[in-house]
Design an enzyme around this catalytic site. Structure first.
Site, PDB file in Angstrom:
ATOM      1  CD  GLU A  54      -3.481 -20.068   3.345  1.00 33.79           C
ATOM      2  OE1 GLU A  54      -3.996 -21.056   2.819  1.00 33.79           O
ATOM      3  OE2 GLU A  54      -3.449 -19.885   4.562  1.00 33.79           O
TER       4      GLU A  54
HETATM    5  C1  LIG Z   1      -1.973  -9.535   4.052  1.00 36.83           C
HETATM    6  C2  LIG Z   1      -0.964 -10.548   3.673  1.00 36.83           C
HETATM    7  C3  LIG Z   1      -0.629 -11.559   4.562  1.00 36.83           C
HETATM    8  C4  LIG Z   1       0.379 -12.475   4.248  1.00 36.83           C
HETATM    9  N1  LIG Z   1       0.784 -13.394   5.195  1.00 36.83           N
HETATM   10  C5  LIG Z   1       1.890 -14.147   4.929  1.00 36.83           C
HETATM   11  C6  LIG Z   1       2.469 -14.963   5.949  1.00 36.83           C
HETATM   12  O1  LIG Z   1       1.980 -15.036   7.066  1.00 36.83           O
HETATM   13  N2  LIG Z   1       3.594 -15.670   5.640  1.00 36.83           N
HETATM   14  C7  LIG Z   1       4.172 -15.617   4.418  1.00 36.83           C
HETATM   15  O2  LIG Z   1       5.199 -16.262   4.206  1.00 36.83           O
HETATM   16  N3  LIG Z   1       3.631 -14.866   3.418  1.00 36.83           N
HETATM   17  C8  LIG Z   1       2.530 -14.127   3.654  1.00 36.83           C
HETATM   18  N4  LIG Z   1       1.986 -13.336   2.660  1.00 36.83           N
HETATM   19  C9  LIG Z   1       2.586 -13.355   1.341  1.00 36.83           C
HETATM   20  C10 LIG Z   1       1.698 -13.917   0.255  1.00 36.83           C
HETATM   21  O3  LIG Z   1       1.663 -15.308   0.308  1.00 36.83           O
HETATM   22  C11 LIG Z   1       2.258 -13.356  -1.075  1.00 36.83           C
HETATM   23  O4  LIG Z   1       1.829 -12.014  -1.132  1.00 36.83           O
HETATM   24  C12 LIG Z   1       1.813 -14.116  -2.264  1.00 36.83           C
HETATM   25  O5  LIG Z   1       2.494 -15.319  -2.314  1.00 36.83           O
HETATM   26  C13 LIG Z   1       2.057 -13.362  -3.573  1.00 36.83           C
HETATM   27  O6  LIG Z   1       3.320 -12.798  -3.634  1.00 36.83           O
HETATM   28  P1  LIG Z   1       3.490 -11.273  -4.106  1.00 36.83           P
HETATM   29  O7  LIG Z   1       2.507 -10.467  -3.327  1.00 36.83           O
HETATM   30  O8  LIG Z   1       4.903 -10.926  -4.005  1.00 36.83           O
HETATM   31  O9  LIG Z   1       3.007 -11.278  -5.610  1.00 36.83           O
HETATM   32  P2  LIG Z   1       3.890 -11.621  -6.895  1.00 36.83           P
HETATM   33  O10 LIG Z   1       4.549 -12.931  -6.723  1.00 36.83           O
HETATM   34  O11 LIG Z   1       4.737 -10.453  -7.228  1.00 36.83           O
HETATM   35  O12 LIG Z   1       2.781 -11.801  -8.001  1.00 36.83           O
HETATM   36  C14 LIG Z   1       2.186 -10.691  -8.680  1.00 36.83           C
HETATM   37  C15 LIG Z   1       1.114 -11.234  -9.610  1.00 36.83           C
HETATM   38  O13 LIG Z   1       1.688 -12.089 -10.597  1.00 36.83           O
HETATM   39  C16 LIG Z   1       0.998 -13.326 -10.619  1.00 36.83           C
HETATM   40  N5  LIG Z   1       1.945 -14.382 -10.988  1.00 36.83           N
HETATM   41  C17 LIG Z   1       3.194 -14.590 -10.537  1.00 36.83           C
HETATM   42  N6  LIG Z   1       3.737 -15.646 -11.135  1.00 36.83           N
HETATM   43  C18 LIG Z   1       2.832 -16.129 -12.012  1.00 36.83           C
HETATM   44  C19 LIG Z   1       2.776 -17.215 -12.928  1.00 36.83           C
HETATM   45  N7  LIG Z   1       3.788 -18.044 -13.094  1.00 36.83           N
HETATM   46  N8  LIG Z   1       1.658 -17.394 -13.638  1.00 36.83           N
HETATM   47  C20 LIG Z   1       0.616 -16.566 -13.493  1.00 36.83           C
HETATM   48  N9  LIG Z   1       0.607 -15.542 -12.642  1.00 36.83           N
HETATM   49  C21 LIG Z   1       1.681 -15.318 -11.904  1.00 36.83           C
HETATM   50  C22 LIG Z   1       0.443 -13.500  -9.214  1.00 36.83           C
HETATM   51  O14 LIG Z   1      -0.692 -14.355  -9.236  1.00 36.83           O
HETATM   52  C23 LIG Z   1       0.071 -12.061  -8.860  1.00 36.83           C
HETATM   53  O15 LIG Z   1      -1.184 -11.787  -9.392  1.00 36.83           O
HETATM   54  C24 LIG Z   1       0.987 -12.431   2.972  1.00 36.83           C
HETATM   55  C25 LIG Z   1       0.615 -11.440   2.064  1.00 36.83           C
HETATM   56  C26 LIG Z   1      -0.335 -10.499   2.401  1.00 36.83           C
HETATM   57  C27 LIG Z   1      -0.671  -9.432   1.408  1.00 36.83           C
END
Ligand SMILES: Cc1cc2nc3c(=O)[nH]c(=O)nc-3n(C[C@H](O)[C@H](O)[C@H](O)COP(=O)(O)OP(=O)(O)OC[C@H]3O[C@@H](n4cnc5c(N)ncnc54)[C@H](O)[C@@H]3O)c2cc1C
Length: 766
Positions: free
Chosen positions: A454
């Site tokens: 989220e």
């Molecule tokens: C257990 C779990 C349950 C989930 N459930 C759902 C679900 O039900 N439905 C769904 O659609 N998604 C779901 N997600 C997805 C979740 O919302 C994403 O993991 C999240 O949005 C982050 O994406 P990412 O993990 O690819 O990280 P990335 O986008 O790769 O980010 C990596 C890091 O970079 C940082 N970052 C990226 N861009 C910026 C910026 N512009 N400025 C500063 N920092 C930045 C992020 O904060 C993070 O620390 C789930 C994820 C997990 C792990």
């Protein structure tokens, strides 16, 4: 003298004569504003405009109205909510064995799934007319938090359908037909939903999803209809492995103009039964060993009718706006609930363990080093619970506060991580060895889940809180941005002109107000309350004024660059957040009737938030690129220096002592914890030992004295200790009986689980 009169005349002419003012001040300022305006992508603009402001706008304005703040009533449960909490919730909690769920079954038992569905735990946000429970955000938050004190896996399973997803989207945007079909099925548990936005290439940048829907003709129910051909690949989707209905976000295109003239329609959400041809429920992920269902979903050339778009054809392309508008409720409830649960468990159990666990001949909670960690847990948990309540209050008032929920999500999950770390430090080996008696390990492993979902925390802190806060909460900036983007230049200029005058007055008031408060230590600021918290209100008003001044100057000097300079803007977001958290603490203290036992916790929290506010300003001034502006701001806001301090040692000790004291304060601070009075229970075994040891504290004291005098041998425990104490006549026969039982409980409480050879090895992946 003549020069001063001349200056005054010039200023009066500039301000009072609109034509002169417009050509000499407004027009150049308008041009400048347009140049520095942060360039917003359409998705950012929608995110920025979604949701409401609430107390955050007061704090950002520099003039918080504390009286209005305290008039806000804390939400109460309805009779139906209370009955559910007392009955169905307690029954569910008693059914949960988290060690078995996580380590053995990697799933909730079938009888738990059945109970959750039958009793409508998945339907807390669905209206009664559709068979749902229609619970308030306060009840939703309480229920999820309490489940999380027992099992994070069960809490996540329950929280997801009650957060952003099919239920919420249908309630807000669904057509009558969609609502009538789906909501009763979701309410009675016939269907289990999931919502899929994230994919391998689109995580934080969710607006960049590569999943597509092409409007085309195809066959549905034996007829040729206009529909959508979908292709998607999603991962990380909670409940996907068991979902019977998939909420899907994708980008919709209409190359043949079958829906209208627009070819690139934009992000769209649809509801698709998972048994529809072509939908492939993928394999499961293993999110840090937690047992909630999480996995992948794929679709290749899946044809669906247009009627499956949530909200119907009218909502094609409006998916991003829908998601942004609905994001706040779930973001302010779900993950903060997990963090609140962490706070309650770590405070209750660390207090108990620090008393039960003895090293060097006394409870470890009497050592100052341990007290420092305990003080942090207790003080932080006061903020956690205060913030949970305040944000839920805003949601119960029907607000959709985007900045507040972003602050709540970020700070509560970060504080949850901090208290968990501190609790692990105090528990040491007891926290590490997993087994039915370990109440910390699974929560510790699950902490990064809350940090990531989220809105991953780094992004939330650095982009969302101040990025949205500055425009949403500022009294003029959003209106100025709208004026600047008005396609009718003259109309825009006129709107801008009236805003600019007010803005200049506002900024001048902030500058002189800050200077005055800095010089007088804010002692002339009104406080709505007298007593020990009065000074904090004065300081918070002062810091609120300082934030208003600094934010204005930062935007003026850096314009759109401020968005890219995340390290700088995040610090201003921190100021806003700490002011919000400190307000929440003050409100809870009043709402709870100013309990004297709470004072050390309140003091810890307020000192901490003021200190962090000062640190955020310090970091901002030290790194702001315009040194002259930085120094001017620092001098205006802190003319006598930055004098906020970390909570004192005495304060940490007072909190730690209170945590080791059974009674109303401990119970009020940890009321979300669930346990059974059973020496085999996860929390119950520690609770029983702690209470027994406290009850017989005088016996242990006498024994310690006797050991010191050499009347009893050192390092005895259990039956040996009882026998030796009795023999030395340090205790009576009745006391020996009580001590024997207490020692048994203590040994169970300091014990950890161990497993026969081969048991652990049985968990096979290859
Ligand atoms: C257990 C779990 C349950 C989930 N459930 C759902 C679900 O039900 N439905 C769904 O659609 N998604 C779901 N997600 C997805 C979740 O919302 C994403 O993991 C999240 O949005 C982050 O994406 P990412 O993990 O690819 O990280 P990335 O986008 O790769 O980010 C990596 C890091 O970079 C940082 N970052 C990226 N861009 C910026 C910026 N512009 N400025 C500063 N920092 C930045 C992020 O904060 C993070 O620390 C789930 C994820 C997990 C792990």
């Amino acid at each position: 003298m003549e020069i001063i009169i001349l200056l005054v005349v010039v200023v009066v002419l500039l301000v009072a004569v609109p034509d002169i003012r417009r050509s000499l001040i407004t027009r150049p300022a308008f041009g400048f504003f347009k140049r520095v305006l942060p360039p917003l992508s359409p998705t950012e603009r929608e995110a920025m405009q979604a949701g409401d402001t609430w107390w955050d706008a007061d704090l950002f304005s520099g003039r918080p109205d504390w009286h209005k703040f305290h008039q806000t009533k804390a939400p109460q449960f309805t009779e139906a909510e209370q009955a559910f909490i007392d009955n169905q919730l307690e029954t569910l909690l008693a059914m949960l064995d988290d060690f078995r769920i996580v380590q053995q079954d990697a799933d909730l038992p079938k009888k738990v799934w059945d109970y959750i569905r039958k009793e409508k735990f998945f339907a807390m946000i669905i209206g009664k007319e559709f068979g749902g429970l229609d619970f308030s955000p306060a009840a939703n938050s309480h229920i999820v938090s309490r489940i999380a004190t027992r099992s994070i896996s069960a809490a996540v399973s329950v929280m997801v359908p009650n957060s952003l997803g099919p239920g919420e989207l249908l309630t807000h945007y669904g057509t009558e037909e969609q609502k009538n079909y789906w909501l009763p099925r979701l309410a009675d548990g016939t269907d289990i939903p999931c919502f899929a936005l994230t994919g391998p290439e689109a995580g934080s940048d969710a607006g960049a999803i590569p999943d597509t829907g092409i409007v085309c003709k195809g066959e549905f129910d034996g007829k040729e209809v206009v529909g959508i051909r979908l292709n998607w690949s999603k991962r990380y989707i909670t409940l996907a492995p068991v979902a019977t209905v998939l909420g899907l976000a994708f980008k919709l295109y209409d190359p043949d103009g079958l829906m209208g003239e627009q070819k690139d329609i934009g992000i769209t959400c649809a509801l698709i039964p998972t048994n529809h041809p072509g939908v492939e429920t993928g394999e499961r992920h293993l999110p840090l060993n937690q047992a909630f269902m999480n996995g992948t979903t794929y679709g290749k050339d899946v044809f669906i009718p247009l009627e499956w778009i949530i909200g119907g054809k009218d909502y094609a392309g409006k998916g991003w706006r829908m998601l942004m508008e609905c994001l706040s409720a779930g973001r302010g409830i779900s993950l903060p609930a997990l963090a609140a649960a962490t706070g309650h468990v770590t405070e209750r159990m660390t207090g108990a363990y620090a008393y039960v666990r003895q090293q060097f001949g006394m409870p470890i909670g009497l050592f100052e080093g341990v007290q420092a960690a305990m003080g942090k847990i207790g003080g932080t948990n006061y903020t956690l619970e205060s913030m949970r309540r305040l944000t839920v209050t805003a949601l119960c008032e029907g607000k959709s506060p985007s900045v507040i929920t972003a602050m709540t999500k970020y700070h509560m999950t970060e504080m949850g991580r901090q208290v968990m770390d501190a609790a692990m430090d105090v528990h040491a080996g007891k926290g590490i060895q997993l087994g039915p008696r370990n109440y910390l390990g699974h929560g510790y492993m699950a902490t990064p889940v809350s940090i990531t979902v989220e809105g991953a925390n780094i992004l939330t802190r650095n982009l969302m809180i101040f990025g949205q806060g500055a425009t949403r909460c500022h009294p003029y900036v959003l209106a100025e941005m709208e004026a600047a983007s008005n396609p009718n230049e003259d109309e825009g200029l006129q709107q801008f002109d009236s805003l600019l005058l007010k803005h200049i007055g506002f900024a001048a008031g902030n500058f002189f107000g800050s200077l005055f408060m800095g010089l007088t230590g804010a002692r002339f600021n009104a406080s709505p309350m007298s007593g020990p918290t009065a000074r904090y209100y004065q300081q918070l008003t002062r810091m609120s004024r300082a934030l208003a001044l600094t934010a204005d100057m930062a935007m003026l000097v850096m314009g759109g660059d401020l968005k890219r300079r995340e390290m700088l803007s995040a610090r201003l977001g921190d100021v806003l957040s700490h002011l919000y958290m400190a307000s929440a603490v003050l409100k809870r203290y009043e709402d709870d009737g100013r309990q004297s036992g709470d004072l050390p916790f309140v003091e810890y929290a307020l000192e901490h938030h003021l200190y962090e506010t000062g640190e955020a300003f310090k970091g901002f001034f030290a790194n702001f690129p315009s040194r002259i502006v930085a120094w001017t701001l620092r001098l205006a806001i802190f003319p006598l220096g930055i004098h906020y301090h970390k909570p004192s040692d005495a304060n940490l000790q007072a909190v730690a002592k209170s945590m080791m004291e059974p009674g109303v304060t401990r119970d009020r601070h940890t009321f979300l914890c669930f346990w059974k009075d059973d020496a085999k229970d996860m929390i119950g075994h520690m609770e029983l030992a702690f209470l027994a040891m406290r009850e017989h504290a005088d016996i242990y004291k006498r024994i310690r004295k006797a050991v010191k005098h050499g009347d009893i041998a050192e390092d005895l425990s259990g039956d040996e200790l009882v026998k030796a104490a009795r023999k030395a006549e340090v205790i009576t026969a009745d006391e020996a009986k009580a001590l024997k039982k207490t020692e048994q409980l203590r040994m169970t409480a300091i014990g950890v689980d161990q497993f026969a050879p081969g048991v652990i090895e049985k968990r096979k992946f290859y």
